[in-house]
Design a protein around this motif. Structure first.
Motif, PDB file in Angstrom:
ATOM      1  N   SER A  13      22.525 -36.679 -17.364  1.00  0.00           N
ATOM      2  CA  SER A  13      21.956 -35.521 -18.053  1.00  0.00           C
ATOM      3  C   SER A  13      20.445 -35.439 -17.849  1.00  0.00           C
ATOM      4  CB  SER A  13      22.312 -35.534 -19.537  1.00  0.00           C
ATOM      5  OG  SER A  13      21.744 -36.649 -20.170  1.00  0.00           O
ATOM      6  N   ASP A  14      19.771 -36.597 -17.799  1.00  0.00           N
ATOM      7  CA  ASP A  14      18.327 -36.593 -17.539  1.00  0.00           C
ATOM      8  C   ASP A  14      18.025 -36.101 -16.126  1.00  0.00           C
ATOM      9  OD1 ASP A  14      17.873 -37.541 -20.076  1.00  0.00           O
ATOM     10  OD2 ASP A  14      17.530 -39.624 -19.452  1.00  0.00           O
ATOM     11  N   VAL A  15      18.831 -36.530 -15.156  1.00  0.00           N
ATOM     12  CA  VAL A  15      18.636 -36.110 -13.773  1.00  0.00           C
ATOM     13  C   VAL A  15      18.884 -34.610 -13.637  1.00  0.00           C
ATOM     14  CG1 VAL A  15      19.543 -36.340 -11.430  1.00  0.00           C
ATOM     15  CG2 VAL A  15      19.149 -38.371 -12.815  1.00  0.00           C
ATOM     16  N   ILE A  16      19.913 -34.101 -14.289  1.00  0.00           N
ATOM     17  CA  ILE A  16      20.211 -32.667 -14.249  1.00  0.00           C
ATOM     18  C   ILE A  16      19.067 -31.880 -14.879  1.00  0.00           C
ATOM     19  CG2 ILE A  16      21.753 -30.868 -15.141  1.00  0.00           C
ATOM     20  CD1 ILE A  16      24.022 -32.992 -14.852  1.00  0.00           C
ATOM     21  N   ALA A  17      18.542 -32.362 -16.000  1.00  0.00           N
ATOM     22  CA  ALA A  17      17.409 -31.688 -16.640  1.00  0.00           C
ATOM     23  C   ALA A  17      16.182 -31.687 -15.732  1.00  0.00           C
ATOM     24  CB  ALA A  17      17.075 -32.370 -17.968  1.00  0.00           C
ATOM     25  N   LEU A  18      15.947 -32.783 -15.047  1.00  0.00           N
ATOM     26  CA  LEU A  18      14.824 -32.864 -14.109  1.00  0.00           C
ATOM     27  C   LEU A  18      15.018 -31.872 -12.968  1.00  0.00           C
ATOM     28  CD1 LEU A  18      12.216 -34.263 -13.218  1.00  0.00           C
ATOM     29  CD2 LEU A  18      13.635 -35.910 -11.992  1.00  0.00           C
ATOM     30  N   TRP A  19      16.234 -31.792 -12.429  1.00  0.00           N
ATOM     31  CA  TRP A  19      16.510 -30.844 -11.353  1.00  0.00           C
ATOM     32  C   TRP A  19      16.274 -29.414 -11.827  1.00  0.00           C
ATOM     33  CZ3 TRP A  19      16.786 -28.955  -6.827  1.00  0.00           C
ATOM     34  CH2 TRP A  19      17.492 -27.798  -6.577  1.00  0.00           C
ATOM     35  N   ARG A  20      16.768 -29.072 -13.006  1.00  0.00           N
ATOM     36  CA  ARG A  20      16.595 -27.704 -13.514  1.00  0.00           C
ATOM     37  C   ARG A  20      15.126 -27.381 -13.732  1.00  0.00           C
ATOM     38  NH1 ARG A  20      21.731 -27.690 -17.619  1.00  0.00           N
ATOM     39  NH2 ARG A  20      23.275 -27.160 -16.061  1.00  0.00           N
ATOM     40  N   ALA A  21      14.352 -28.357 -14.201  1.00  0.00           N
ATOM     41  CA  ALA A  21      12.923 -28.130 -14.429  1.00  0.00           C
ATOM     42  C   ALA A  21      12.178 -27.905 -13.118  1.00  0.00           C
ATOM     43  CB  ALA A  21      12.324 -29.318 -15.174  1.00  0.00           C
ATOM     44  N   ARG A  43      23.952 -32.851  -6.394  1.00  0.00           N
ATOM     45  CA  ARG A  43      24.469 -31.484  -6.278  1.00  0.00           C
ATOM     46  C   ARG A  43      25.784 -31.348  -7.059  1.00  0.00           C
ATOM     47  NH1 ARG A  43      23.056 -28.340  -2.011  1.00  0.00           N
ATOM     48  NH2 ARG A  43      22.588 -30.228  -0.820  1.00  0.00           N
ATOM     49  N   THR A  44      26.643 -32.368  -6.967  1.00  0.00           N
ATOM     50  CA  THR A  44      27.923 -32.343  -7.694  1.00  0.00           C
ATOM     51  C   THR A  44      27.692 -32.360  -9.200  1.00  0.00           C
ATOM     52  OG1 THR A  44      29.033 -33.460  -5.872  1.00  0.00           O
ATOM     53  CG2 THR A  44      30.118 -33.545  -8.021  1.00  0.00           C
ATOM     54  N   TRP A  45      26.766 -33.184  -9.664  1.00  0.00           N
ATOM     55  CA  TRP A  45      26.468 -33.243 -11.100  1.00  0.00           C
ATOM     56  C   TRP A  45      25.975 -31.896 -11.605  1.00  0.00           C
ATOM     57  CZ3 TRP A  45      23.176 -38.366 -11.199  1.00  0.00           C
ATOM     58  CH2 TRP A  45      24.017 -39.461 -10.988  1.00  0.00           C
ATOM     59  N   VAL A  46      25.081 -31.262 -10.866  1.00  0.00           N
ATOM     60  CA  VAL A  46      24.538 -29.958 -11.283  1.00  0.00           C
ATOM     61  C   VAL A  46      25.643 -28.913 -11.284  1.00  0.00           C
ATOM     62  CG1 VAL A  46      22.944 -28.110 -10.664  1.00  0.00           C
ATOM     63  CG2 VAL A  46      22.187 -30.496 -10.552  1.00  0.00           C
ATOM     64  N   ALA A  49      27.864 -29.447 -14.217  1.00  0.00           N
ATOM     65  CA  ALA A  49      27.191 -29.071 -15.466  1.00  0.00           C
ATOM     66  C   ALA A  49      27.168 -27.560 -15.639  1.00  0.00           C
ATOM     67  CB  ALA A  49      25.770 -29.627 -15.489  1.00  0.00           C
ATOM     68  N   GLU A  50      27.118 -26.833 -14.532  1.00  0.00           N
ATOM     69  CA  GLU A  50      27.106 -25.373 -14.598  1.00  0.00           C
ATOM     70  C   GLU A  50      28.510 -24.790 -14.677  1.00  0.00           C
ATOM     71  OE1 GLU A  50      24.888 -24.316 -11.132  1.00  0.00           O
ATOM     72  OE2 GLU A  50      22.970 -24.730 -12.101  1.00  0.00           O
ATOM     73  N   GLY A  51      29.527 -25.649 -14.535  1.00  0.00           N
ATOM     74  CA  GLY A  51      30.908 -25.202 -14.670  1.00  0.00           C
ATOM     75  C   GLY A  51      31.436 -24.472 -13.451  1.00  0.00           C
ATOM     76  N   ARG A  52      30.805 -24.654 -12.282  1.00  0.00           N
ATOM     77  CA  ARG A  52      31.270 -23.998 -11.065  1.00  0.00           C
ATOM     78  C   ARG A  52      32.217 -24.923 -10.312  1.00  0.00           C
ATOM     79  NH1 ARG A  52      25.650 -22.113  -8.643  1.00  0.00           N
ATOM     80  NH2 ARG A  52      25.815 -24.275  -8.027  1.00  0.00           N
ATOM     81  N   PRO A  53      33.224 -24.361  -9.665  1.00  0.00           N
ATOM     82  CA  PRO A  53      34.114 -25.180  -8.864  1.00  0.00           C
ATOM     83  C   PRO A  53      33.412 -25.708  -7.614  1.00  0.00           C
ATOM     84  CG  PRO A  53      34.779 -22.873  -8.785  1.00  0.00           C
ATOM     85  CD  PRO A  53      33.639 -22.985  -9.763  1.00  0.00           C
ATOM     86  N   ALA A  54      33.931 -26.776  -7.042  1.00  0.00           N
ATOM     87  CA  ALA A  54      33.302 -27.426  -5.895  1.00  0.00           C
ATOM     88  C   ALA A  54      33.274 -26.537  -4.663  1.00  0.00           C
ATOM     89  CB  ALA A  54      34.037 -28.725  -5.577  1.00  0.00           C
ATOM     90  N   ASP A  55      34.208 -25.601  -4.541  1.00  0.00           N
ATOM     91  CA  ASP A  55      34.248 -24.762  -3.347  1.00  0.00           C
ATOM     92  C   ASP A  55      33.424 -23.490  -3.503  1.00  0.00           C
ATOM     93  OD1 ASP A  55      35.767 -23.365  -5.115  1.00  0.00           O
ATOM     94  OD2 ASP A  55      37.603 -23.401  -3.945  1.00  0.00           O
TER      95      ASP A  55
END
Length: 102
Positions: A13-21, A43-46, A49-55
């Motif tokens: 969650s910290d890494v995702i927050a850093l990426w979004r910032a 990329r997979t974590w983000v 977290a955004e609820g998008r499918p992998a494809d």
């Protein structure tokens, strides 16, 4: 069997927050290199977290796509109406200022 992750949920969650910032200024590769994480893992974590499918959304059915397009259309129609209203207000204000200048 899935291997347990070596990264804690808090770290993710910290890494995702850093990426979004830093989104728009830094790439997945840059952020991942700073944190010693594989860029595809980040990329997979983000994406998760955004609820998008992998494809990228290709697995959605036609009904899902139609609902998404209808919602997008409604949002655009609303934005266009607001734009016309703003334009009309500015047109009237400009006419009013022009009258005052005479």
């Amino acid at each position: 069997m899935v291997r347990p992750s070596k990264y804690s949920p808090e770290f993710r969650s910290d890494v995702i927050a850093l990426w979004r910032a830093s989104a728009g200024r830094r790439t997945f590769k840059d952020v991942a290199a700073d944190l010693n994480v594989n860029p595809e893992t980040l990329r997979t974590w983000v994406r998760d977290a955004e609820g998008r499918p992998a494809d990228g959304g290709a697995s959605q059915g036609p009904e899902d796509e139609l609902a998404r397009l209808r919602a997008e259309n409604a949002r655009l129609v609303k934005a266009e109406k607001e734009w016309h209203l703003e334009r009309e207000i500015l047109r009237r204000a400009a006419a009013n200022f022009a009258r005052e200048m005479k």
